[in-house]
Design an enzyme around this catalytic site. Structure first.
Site, mmCIF file in Angstrom:
data_model
loop_
_atom_site.group_PDB
_atom_site.id
_atom_site.type_symbol
_atom_site.label_atom_id
_atom_site.label_comp_id
_atom_site.label_asym_id
_atom_site.label_seq_id
_atom_site.Cartn_x
_atom_site.Cartn_y
_atom_site.Cartn_z
ATOM 1 N N TYR A 192 13.261 65.534 75.016
ATOM 2 C CA TYR A 192 12.690 65.900 73.645
ATOM 3 C C TYR A 192 13.203 64.490 72.674
ATOM 4 O O TYR A 192 14.303 64.353 72.455
ATOM 5 C CB TYR A 192 13.037 67.270 72.909
ATOM 6 C CG TYR A 192 12.261 67.533 71.726
ATOM 7 C CD1 TYR A 192 10.835 67.960 71.764
ATOM 8 C CD2 TYR A 192 12.915 67.102 70.664
ATOM 9 C CE1 TYR A 192 10.276 68.263 70.724
ATOM 10 C CE2 TYR A 192 12.138 67.598 69.488
ATOM 11 C CZ TYR A 192 10.864 68.186 69.485
ATOM 12 O OH TYR A 192 10.248 68.605 68.444
ATOM 13 N N SER B 259 15.708 69.097 80.127
ATOM 14 C CA SER B 259 15.305 69.698 78.815
ATOM 15 C C SER B 259 13.717 69.602 78.798
ATOM 16 O O SER B 259 13.138 70.365 79.541
ATOM 17 C CB SER B 259 15.871 69.010 77.499
ATOM 18 O OG SER B 259 15.926 69.958 76.577
ATOM 19 N N GLN B 260 13.184 69.153 77.769
ATOM 20 C CA GLN B 260 11.849 68.895 77.806
ATOM 21 C C GLN B 260 11.260 68.304 79.113
ATOM 22 O O GLN B 260 10.130 68.701 79.526
ATOM 23 C CB GLN B 260 11.371 67.941 76.757
ATOM 24 C CG GLN B 260 9.762 67.560 76.722
ATOM 25 C CD GLN B 260 9.337 66.631 75.476
ATOM 26 O OE1 GLN B 260 9.067 66.940 74.517
ATOM 27 N NE2 GLN B 260 9.654 65.376 75.957
ATOM 28 N N ASP C 140 24.533 77.133 76.285
ATOM 29 C CA ASP C 140 23.340 76.153 75.832
ATOM 30 C C ASP C 140 22.799 76.581 74.696
ATOM 31 O O ASP C 140 21.891 77.813 74.645
ATOM 32 C CB ASP C 140 22.403 75.674 76.908
ATOM 33 C CG ASP C 140 21.347 74.663 76.421
ATOM 34 O OD1 ASP C 140 21.249 74.363 75.354
ATOM 35 O OD2 ASP C 140 20.981 74.114 77.508
ATOM 36 N N HIS D 127 24.151 71.979 75.831
ATOM 37 C CA HIS D 127 23.032 71.327 76.287
ATOM 38 C C HIS D 127 23.237 70.200 77.046
ATOM 39 O O HIS D 127 22.153 69.381 77.678
ATOM 40 C CB HIS D 127 21.843 70.934 75.025
ATOM 41 C CG HIS D 127 20.653 70.904 75.652
ATOM 42 N ND1 HIS D 127 19.705 71.675 76.592
ATOM 43 C CD2 HIS D 127 19.782 70.015 75.402
ATOM 44 C CE1 HIS D 127 18.767 71.327 76.821
ATOM 45 N NE2 HIS D 127 18.526 70.363 76.186
#
Length: 323
Positions: free
Chosen positions: A92, A186-187, A272, A302
């Site tokens: 992201y 993540s994204q 996270d 994260h």
């Protein structure tokens, strides 16, 4: 940060309450058919990146709406192919950055295709792909752009771009389209789950701390961005809750995971606060592939497993993509 989510035993059995829309498959079939009505037009321009062990190509292809999307293709120098390919989506706010940031997979003998994320690339890694589609009022970020309807939602465009990225990677003559893996953090991990559902011919998927999973829980359990953008939007748009929930249901990684069949190597970090571990386990537990593993990092936020997780992928992925 200490553990704040469910205990590990509960995570292993946790199931999302996200409701799947009845027309989920039809929505995505129509979306991809519209995208494929545009000529892919993949172009590969050689780039002198000052690197001797890899060859770099600046790629342009047609994504959602026929819009030009940029990417890097990094190949091991001197390898004639055909090469197995790893297609990566970015986390992201980041973009494709510079070629020397993407040496790992080419160094391991793979073709590596790195998609730029439209409109992103100004938070931590530079991007160059514009998003020509406007948005109604949204909270700063990307998660609420067009969120009042699935047809206008930002992630409809990004996921479609990623499907077309795999197809663009396959267009290069030194890529073996039959040996394809998708990865991302993540994204990028959330997008990888969508790809594994929408492209059934993939041989492997490696999503790390995937975002875009279990929206009903994610938007209420953490106040960190990006999920907090939804709550901030609804704090102002007080009557939009039902429309927003409906939109997000078309993009929930839990529903994509239920359609995936490729072998999968997940990772999760139990501290996270960006992608809460229960949301990652929601996707992992829903994952329909018979072969799946998850690496658990008990004391990480994260940043996840970092280079340790990369080492795990380097041991696992060659077995999945072996000729």
């Amino acid at each position: 940060m200490t553990l704040y989510d469910l205990p590990l035993d509960a995570l292993r059995s946790y199931r999302s309450a996200s409701a799947e829309p009845d027309d989920f498959d039809g929505f995505w079939a129509d979306t991809l058919a519209r995208a494929r009505s545009h000529d892919l037009g993949a172009r590969f321009e050689p780039v002198d990146a000052g690197l001797t062990t890899v060859e770099v190509y600046d790629v342009t292809y047609a994504g959602f709406g026929g819009h030009p999307i940029r990417a890097w293709l990094v190949l091991p120098a001197g390898e004639s192919g055909p090469l197995p390919v790893v297609v990566e989506s970015i986390g992201y706010g980041g973009g494709r950055g510079l070629p020397h940031a993407h040496l790992l997979w080419a160094s391991a003998g793979f073709a590596h295709f790195v998609m730029d994320s439209r409109g992103q690339g100004s938070m931590w890694s530079e991007g160059v792909t514009a998003d020509p589609v406007g948005s109604a009022p949204s909270h700063p970020g990307f998660l609420t752009q067009g969120i009042e309807a699935p047809e206008t939602f930002y992630y409809r465009r990004l996921i479609t771009d990623a499907v077309r990225a795999v197809e663009a990677a396959h267009a290069h003559p030194r890529v073996d389209a039959a040996r394809t893996a998708v990865i991302g953090e993540s994204q990028g991990g959330g997008v990888a789950l969508a790809l594994a559902a929408l492209l059934p011919g993939l041989l492997a998927i490696a999503p790390d701390m995937p975002f875009l999973c279990d929206f009903p829980r994610a938007v209420t359990i953490t106040d960190h961005i990006p999920y907090s953008e939804v709550g901030n939007y609804l704090r102002t748009h007080r009557t939009s809750g039902e429309r927003v929930r409906r939109t997000l249901s078309y993009f929930d990684g839990v529903h994509f995971a239920a359609r995936c069949r490729a072998p999968a190597l997940f990772s999760v970090a139990l501290q996270d606060t960006t992608c809460p571990p229960s949301t990652v386990f929601a996707a992992y537990n829903a994952y329909a592939g018979r072969t799946k593993e998850i690496e658990i990092y008990d004391f990480n936020d994260h940043e996840g497993g970092g280079s340790v997780q990369q080492a795990a992928q380097l041991r696992w992925l060659p077995k999945m993509l072996a000729a």
